[in-house]
Scaffold this motif. Structure first.
Motif, PDB file in Angstrom:
ATOM      1  N   ALA A  59     -13.245 -10.631 -34.185  1.00 47.91           N
ATOM      2  CA  ALA A  59     -13.669  -9.247 -34.425  1.00 47.91           C
ATOM      3  C   ALA A  59     -13.609  -8.415 -33.148  1.00 47.91           C
ATOM      4  O   ALA A  59     -13.154  -7.258 -33.171  1.00 47.91           O
ATOM      5  CB  ALA A  59     -15.080  -9.236 -35.007  1.00 47.91           C
ATOM      6  N   PHE A  60     -14.060  -8.978 -32.029  1.00 46.51           N
ATOM      7  CA  PHE A  60     -14.042  -8.246 -30.755  1.00 46.51           C
ATOM      8  C   PHE A  60     -12.608  -7.917 -30.331  1.00 46.51           C
ATOM      9  O   PHE A  60     -12.334  -6.820 -29.825  1.00 46.51           O
ATOM     10  CB  PHE A  60     -14.741  -9.057 -29.663  1.00 46.51           C
ATOM     11  CG  PHE A  60     -16.238  -9.075 -29.785  1.00 46.51           C
ATOM     12  CD1 PHE A  60     -16.936  -7.938 -30.148  1.00 46.51           C
ATOM     13  CD2 PHE A  60     -16.959 -10.231 -29.516  1.00 46.51           C
ATOM     14  CE1 PHE A  60     -18.318  -7.939 -30.264  1.00 46.51           C
ATOM     15  CE2 PHE A  60     -18.345 -10.249 -29.617  1.00 46.51           C
ATOM     16  CZ  PHE A  60     -19.020  -9.101 -29.991  1.00 46.51           C
ATOM     17  N   ILE A  61     -11.689  -8.852 -30.527  1.00 46.65           N
ATOM     18  CA  ILE A  61     -10.294  -8.591 -30.174  1.00 46.65           C
ATOM     19  C   ILE A  61      -9.724  -7.474 -31.052  1.00 46.65           C
ATOM     20  O   ILE A  61      -9.010  -6.582 -30.562  1.00 46.65           O
ATOM     21  CB  ILE A  61      -9.457  -9.879 -30.308  1.00 46.65           C
ATOM     22  CG1 ILE A  61      -9.821 -10.850 -29.187  1.00 46.65           C
ATOM     23  CG2 ILE A  61      -7.965  -9.567 -30.276  1.00 46.65           C
ATOM     24  CD1 ILE A  61      -9.059 -12.154 -29.216  1.00 46.65           C
ATOM     25  N   TYR A  66     -17.025 -12.251 -23.925  1.00 44.63           N
ATOM     26  CA  TYR A  66     -16.322 -12.537 -22.675  1.00 44.63           C
ATOM     27  C   TYR A  66     -14.944 -13.135 -22.941  1.00 44.63           C
ATOM     28  O   TYR A  66     -13.936 -12.697 -22.370  1.00 44.63           O
ATOM     29  CB  TYR A  66     -17.153 -13.504 -21.823  1.00 44.63           C
ATOM     30  CG  TYR A  66     -16.381 -14.090 -20.659  1.00 44.63           C
ATOM     31  CD1 TYR A  66     -16.174 -13.350 -19.490  1.00 44.63           C
ATOM     32  CD2 TYR A  66     -15.831 -15.372 -20.726  1.00 44.63           C
ATOM     33  CE1 TYR A  66     -15.442 -13.876 -18.433  1.00 44.63           C
ATOM     34  CE2 TYR A  66     -15.110 -15.905 -19.680  1.00 44.63           C
ATOM     35  CZ  TYR A  66     -14.918 -15.152 -18.528  1.00 44.63           C
ATOM     36  OH  TYR A  66     -14.196 -15.673 -17.482  1.00 44.63           O
ATOM     37  N   GLN A  67     -14.883 -14.130 -23.806  1.00 40.68           N
ATOM     38  CA  GLN A  67     -13.603 -14.786 -24.077  1.00 40.68           C
ATOM     39  C   GLN A  67     -12.628 -13.847 -24.769  1.00 40.68           C
ATOM     40  O   GLN A  67     -11.418 -13.908 -24.518  1.00 40.68           O
ATOM     41  CB  GLN A  67     -13.837 -16.051 -24.897  1.00 40.68           C
ATOM     42  CG  GLN A  67     -14.546 -17.147 -24.119  1.00 40.68           C
ATOM     43  CD  GLN A  67     -14.757 -18.414 -24.913  1.00 40.68           C
ATOM     44  OE1 GLN A  67     -14.814 -18.389 -26.148  1.00 40.68           O
ATOM     45  NE2 GLN A  67     -14.886 -19.538 -24.225  1.00 40.68           N
ATOM     46  N   ALA A  68     -13.124 -12.957 -25.616  1.00 45.16           N
ATOM     47  CA  ALA A  68     -12.247 -11.990 -26.273  1.00 45.16           C
ATOM     48  C   ALA A  68     -11.646 -11.026 -25.245  1.00 45.16           C
ATOM     49  O   ALA A  68     -10.451 -10.702 -25.305  1.00 45.16           O
ATOM     50  CB  ALA A  68     -13.025 -11.219 -27.338  1.00 45.16           C
ATOM     51  N   VAL A 122      -8.983 -12.954 -23.174  1.00 47.75           N
ATOM     52  CA  VAL A 122      -7.766 -13.226 -23.938  1.00 47.75           C
ATOM     53  C   VAL A 122      -6.969 -11.942 -24.177  1.00 47.75           C
ATOM     54  O   VAL A 122      -5.753 -11.893 -23.912  1.00 47.75           O
ATOM     55  CB  VAL A 122      -8.110 -13.906 -25.286  1.00 47.75           C
ATOM     56  CG1 VAL A 122      -6.899 -13.900 -26.218  1.00 47.75           C
ATOM     57  CG2 VAL A 122      -8.578 -15.322 -25.050  1.00 47.75           C
ATOM     58  N   TYR A 123      -7.647 -10.897 -24.633  1.00 43.44           N
ATOM     59  CA  TYR A 123      -6.909  -9.687 -25.008  1.00 43.44           C
ATOM     60  C   TYR A 123      -6.352  -8.961 -23.789  1.00 43.44           C
ATOM     61  O   TYR A 123      -5.134  -8.753 -23.680  1.00 43.44           O
ATOM     62  CB  TYR A 123      -7.803  -8.754 -25.816  1.00 43.44           C
ATOM     63  CG  TYR A 123      -7.103  -7.476 -26.211  1.00 43.44           C
ATOM     64  CD1 TYR A 123      -6.127  -7.483 -27.199  1.00 43.44           C
ATOM     65  CD2 TYR A 123      -7.397  -6.266 -25.584  1.00 43.44           C
ATOM     66  CE1 TYR A 123      -5.459  -6.319 -27.557  1.00 43.44           C
ATOM     67  CE2 TYR A 123      -6.739  -5.104 -25.927  1.00 43.44           C
ATOM     68  CZ  TYR A 123      -5.771  -5.134 -26.913  1.00 43.44           C
ATOM     69  OH  TYR A 123      -5.104  -3.978 -27.251  1.00 43.44           O
ATOM     70  N   TYR A 124      -7.225  -8.590 -22.855  1.00 46.31           N
ATOM     71  CA  TYR A 124      -6.750  -7.807 -21.719  1.00 46.31           C
ATOM     72  C   TYR A 124      -5.948  -8.658 -20.738  1.00 46.31           C
ATOM     73  O   TYR A 124      -5.072  -8.138 -20.030  1.00 46.31           O
ATOM     74  CB  TYR A 124      -7.922  -7.129 -21.016  1.00 46.31           C
ATOM     75  CG  TYR A 124      -8.443  -5.954 -21.806  1.00 46.31           C
ATOM     76  CD1 TYR A 124      -7.666  -4.812 -21.969  1.00 46.31           C
ATOM     77  CD2 TYR A 124      -9.686  -5.984 -22.409  1.00 46.31           C
ATOM     78  CE1 TYR A 124      -8.121  -3.728 -22.710  1.00 46.31           C
ATOM     79  CE2 TYR A 124     -10.154  -4.908 -23.159  1.00 46.31           C
ATOM     80  CZ  TYR A 124      -9.369  -3.785 -23.303  1.00 46.31           C
ATOM     81  OH  TYR A 124      -9.819  -2.725 -24.044  1.00 46.31           O
ATOM     82  N   GLY A 125      -6.229  -9.959 -20.690  1.00 44.71           N
ATOM     83  CA  GLY A 125      -5.395 -10.833 -19.880  1.00 44.71           C
ATOM     84  C   GLY A 125      -3.959 -10.845 -20.378  1.00 44.71           C
ATOM     85  O   GLY A 125      -3.007 -10.781 -19.600  1.00 44.71           O
ATOM     86  N   LEU A 126      -3.789 -10.892 -21.690  1.00 47.43           N
ATOM     87  CA  LEU A 126      -2.441 -10.898 -22.258  1.00 47.43           C
ATOM     88  C   LEU A 126      -1.772  -9.533 -22.167  1.00 47.43           C
ATOM     89  O   LEU A 126      -0.570  -9.432 -21.903  1.00 47.43           O
ATOM     90  CB  LEU A 126      -2.491 -11.345 -23.715  1.00 47.43           C
ATOM     91  CG  LEU A 126      -2.364 -12.849 -23.957  1.00 47.43           C
ATOM     92  CD1 LEU A 126      -2.365 -13.135 -25.450  1.00 47.43           C
ATOM     93  CD2 LEU A 126      -1.100 -13.389 -23.324  1.00 47.43           C
TER      94      LEU A 126
END
Length: 277
Positions: free
Chosen positions: A56-58, A135-137, A140-144
């Protein structure tokens, strides 16, 4: 309730939630099965809540970046397979995990105080897992977005929406599976096989989906598998997403241990002494 079969009849046992033949079995039921059931139920509730919030956060972050266009970063197929196939098998086998050996549970009644005090699931633990998902979202999202937005494939072309969506989905499955590995305390052979099978099955199914035009990602996953940036981004982002919680788990175990953590250490020391003798 618990019913005990006796000479007076089986009426109480038949109407009870749990039935046993002898009163002495009650101790094992409470101290062993009750403890394990509470711990496993609490963790599964947290984990399922967290992995759904993670998705949901992503989606929310993508909605901001796409100007609330209504588009979904995950395809319908990905959302269905995420909970149905790719994150379900390890969860089904998690009840094989034991946070404390059975012998220790049976011989240490004071461990029963932690479930009574709701230490395994409360508003603090729920907030912890919400922050963990957030945090993990973000990682993952902004890292990619940063990694693929500044990278080019071996052919010199940039990565499109389908590539971003597929890589985000890959990371979602891998991060959530490794979350389960990280939180497991006694990895049994079926658990290990399930984790390995989960990774292999994901790659095989994604290759299959990417080979069928009807799924809308024709040749996308084949293309990503041949790109070093795909594998490098997986390794780096997964490490960043999990490392803080690995450190946190170590610090909690060493400096702020709960009673069951101390029991774990005691059981390991007893096992080592047995091997020495």
């Amino acid at each position: 309730g618990v019913g005990i079969e006796g000479k007076e009849g089986r009426q109480a046992a038949m109407a009870a939630d749990f039935s046993m033949g002898k009163f002495k079995f009650l101790r094992r039921m409470l101290l062993v099965h009750g403890q394990l059931s509470y711990y496993r139920s609490a963790f599964i509730a947290h984990y399922c809540f967290q992995k759904s919030l993670f998705i949901a956060f992503i989606q929310i972050m993508f909605a901001f970046d796409s100007g609330f266009s209504g588009a979904s970063l995950y395809s319908g197929l990905a959302l269905v397979c995420y909970n149905t196939f790719f994150t379900s098998l390890p969860v089904f086998l998690f009840p094989l995990d034991r946070h404390v050996p059975l012998k220790t549970l049976f011989s240490t009644p004071k461990l029963y105080k932690e479930p009574q005090a709701s230490l395994f699931i409360n508003w603090k633990t729920i907030c912890y897992w919400i922050l963990r998902a957030m945090y993990q979202a973000v990682v993952v999202y902004y890292g990619l977005v940063y990694a693929l937005g500044h990278a080019h494939s071996s052919s010199g072309q940039g990565y499109g929406f389908d590539s971003l969506s597929t890589v985000v989905f890959s990371l979602s499955v891998f991060v959530q599976t490794l979350n389960l590995v990280l939180e497991s305390t006694s990895l049994t052979l079926p658990n290990i096989v399930a984790f390995i099978f989960n990774f292999v099955a994901f790659i095989v199914m994604m290759i299959t989906f990417s080979s069928i035009p009807a799924f809308g990602i024709l040749r996308v996953y084949h293309y990503l598998l041949s790109q070093p940036q795909y594998w490098l981004s997986l390794i780096i982002i997964i490490a960043i997403a999990l490392l803080p919680f690995l450190v946190e788990k170590y610090a909690r175990t060493q400096y702020f241990p709960m009673a069951y953590m101390k029991a774990q250490v005691g059981a390991l020391e007893e096992r080592r002494r047995g091997r020495d003798h």
